[in-house]
Design a protein around this motif. Structure first.
Motif, short mmCIF file in Angstrom:
data_model
loop_
_atom_site.label_atom_id
_atom_site.label_comp_id
_atom_site.label_asym_id
_atom_site.label_seq_id
_atom_site.Cartn_x
_atom_site.Cartn_y
_atom_site.Cartn_z
N UNK A 61 -2.94 33.05 14.06
CA UNK A 61 -2.88 31.66 13.83
C UNK A 61 -4.33 31.17 12.73
N UNK A 62 -5.83 32.61 12.88
CA UNK A 62 -6.89 32.39 12.63
C UNK A 62 -7.00 32.36 11.43
N UNK A 63 -5.62 33.43 10.74
CA UNK A 63 -5.37 33.90 9.02
C UNK A 63 -5.72 32.69 8.29
N UNK A 64 -5.86 33.25 7.12
CA UNK A 64 -5.70 31.89 6.46
C UNK A 64 -4.57 32.17 5.28
N UNK A 65 -4.13 30.69 5.91
CA UNK A 65 -2.90 30.45 5.14
C UNK A 65 -3.20 29.93 3.74
N UNK A 66 -3.81 29.33 3.41
CA UNK A 66 -3.96 29.36 1.83
C UNK A 66 -4.53 29.88 1.02
N UNK A 67 -5.46 31.22 1.64
CA UNK A 67 -5.47 32.15 1.02
C UNK A 67 -4.19 32.93 0.39
N UNK A 68 -3.29 33.23 1.77
CA UNK A 68 -1.87 34.24 2.12
C UNK A 68 -0.64 33.23 0.93
N UNK A 69 -0.48 31.79 0.71
CA UNK A 69 -0.09 31.05 0.00
C UNK A 69 -0.27 31.09 -1.99
N UNK A 70 -1.60 31.29 -1.82
CA UNK A 70 -1.91 31.42 -3.26
C UNK A 70 -1.90 33.31 -3.24
N UNK A 71 -1.28 33.62 -2.48
CA UNK A 71 -1.36 35.26 -2.86
C UNK A 71 0.02 35.37 -3.67
N UNK A 72 1.26 34.57 -2.65
CA UNK A 72 2.99 34.86 -3.10
C UNK A 72 1.95 33.59 -3.85
N UNK A 73 1.90 32.64 -4.38
CA UNK A 73 2.29 32.06 -5.86
C UNK A 73 1.53 32.56 -6.86
N UNK A 74 0.53 33.33 -6.80
CA UNK A 74 0.26 34.07 -7.98
C UNK A 74 1.16 35.30 -8.20
N UNK A 75 1.74 36.03 -7.12
CA UNK A 75 2.41 36.99 -7.68
C UNK A 75 3.86 36.16 -8.17
N UNK A 76 4.31 34.70 -7.75
CA UNK A 76 5.33 34.29 -8.62
C UNK A 76 4.31 33.86 -10.40
N UNK A 77 3.30 33.71 -10.13
CA UNK A 77 2.54 33.01 -11.55
C UNK A 77 2.57 34.53 -12.72
N UNK A 78 2.67 35.82 -11.91
CA UNK A 78 2.26 37.14 -13.03
C UNK A 78 3.55 37.42 -13.54
N UNK A 79 4.51 37.32 -12.12
CA UNK A 79 6.00 38.21 -12.89
C UNK A 79 6.37 36.87 -14.07
N UNK A 80 5.36 35.81 -13.95
CA UNK A 80 6.55 34.47 -15.44
C UNK A 80 5.77 34.69 -16.71
N UNK A 81 4.25 35.09 -15.96
CA UNK A 81 3.38 35.28 -17.98
C UNK A 81 4.43 36.71 -17.89
#
Length: 230
Positions: free
Chosen positions: A103-123
């Motif tokens: 639970x001490x890891x950055x949830x938003x940081x990991x979520x931002x990475x997942x969304x960045x991967x999806x956005x990269x594939x779209x672009x």
């Protein structure tokens, strides 16, 4: 680092070093940007301390994005910490499981990475050829590597001139390829620009036109020549 090695080897092999470098740079910028936007959006929930004041460090957000890119077209199943899921949803499953057990890891940081991967594939799907960042990196590497290519070409051309200008003794294939003719008397390889042997003065037809060796026997000429070029 093991995760980066496993994902990076597969991605770089499939897309090439230049495109892989541009992808990592793009995912780094997008994952951090999305993380900041997600942190800003939490202000609407009246948090006592804004989330973007929290500090985090690491490369795991980009690794989550790379996982999304790697498994985007996969129809296989993969094992995520003991849970078998479709490979294309592995990043989402790992996001939830890691947050549950660590639970001490950055949830938003990991979520931002997942969304960045999806956005990269779209672009990426919007470009028929290389994306602008890949073109820019390819141009930059071309400029930086130009001195090395220039020196290598000069070295190779110089080596060919010094090693291929004169050959003797073993067949005619190598000498014929560089525009020379072999003297029938002393077997010296001469340039096609010359009509007489540079070593013994014999013409291309085999006639002794003149002697630059002052009457030295041919065997002695051959011996001296071997010592000279040996």
């Amino acid at each position: 680092m093991m995760s980066l090695l496993w994902k990076g080897t597969q991605l770089e092999t499939s897309m090439g070093s230049t495109e892989f470098a541009s992808m990592v740079a793009a995912l780094l910028a997008m994952s951090q940007g999305i993380t900041v936007l997600l942190a800003k959006s939490l202000l609407f929930f009246n948090y006592e301390r804004p989330y973007f004041y929290e500090y985090s460090a690491g490369f795991s957000g980009v690794l989550f994005a790379m996982k999304v890119v790697l498994h985007s077209q996969s129809e296989d199943y993969t094992n995520v910490h003991g849970l078998v899921v479709p490979a294309r949803y592995a990043a989402w499953a790992e996001l939830i499981l890691i947050q549950m057990f660590v639970p001490g890891v950055s949830f938003l940081g990991h979520l931002g990475g997942v969304l960045a991967g999806i956005l990269y594939l779209k672009l990426k799907g919007g470009y028929s050829g290389s994306d602008p960042l890949t073109v820019a990196i390819r141009g930059l590497t071309g400029v930086l590597s130009w001195p090395i290519r220039f020196l290598r070409n000069r070295f190779e051309s110089g080596w060919q001139r010094t090693s291929g200008r004169r050959t003797f003794g073993r067949g005619l294939s190598s000498s014929a390829s560089v525009g020379v003719w072999r003297c029938p008397a002393c077997t010296y390889d001469n340039s096609n620009l010359l009509s007489i042997c540079e070593m013994c003065g014999t013409g291309q037809s085999g006639n002794r036109l003149f002697s630059s060796s002052q009457g030295i026997p041919l065997e002695e000429l051959r011996r001296r020549r071997v010592e000279r070029f040996g």
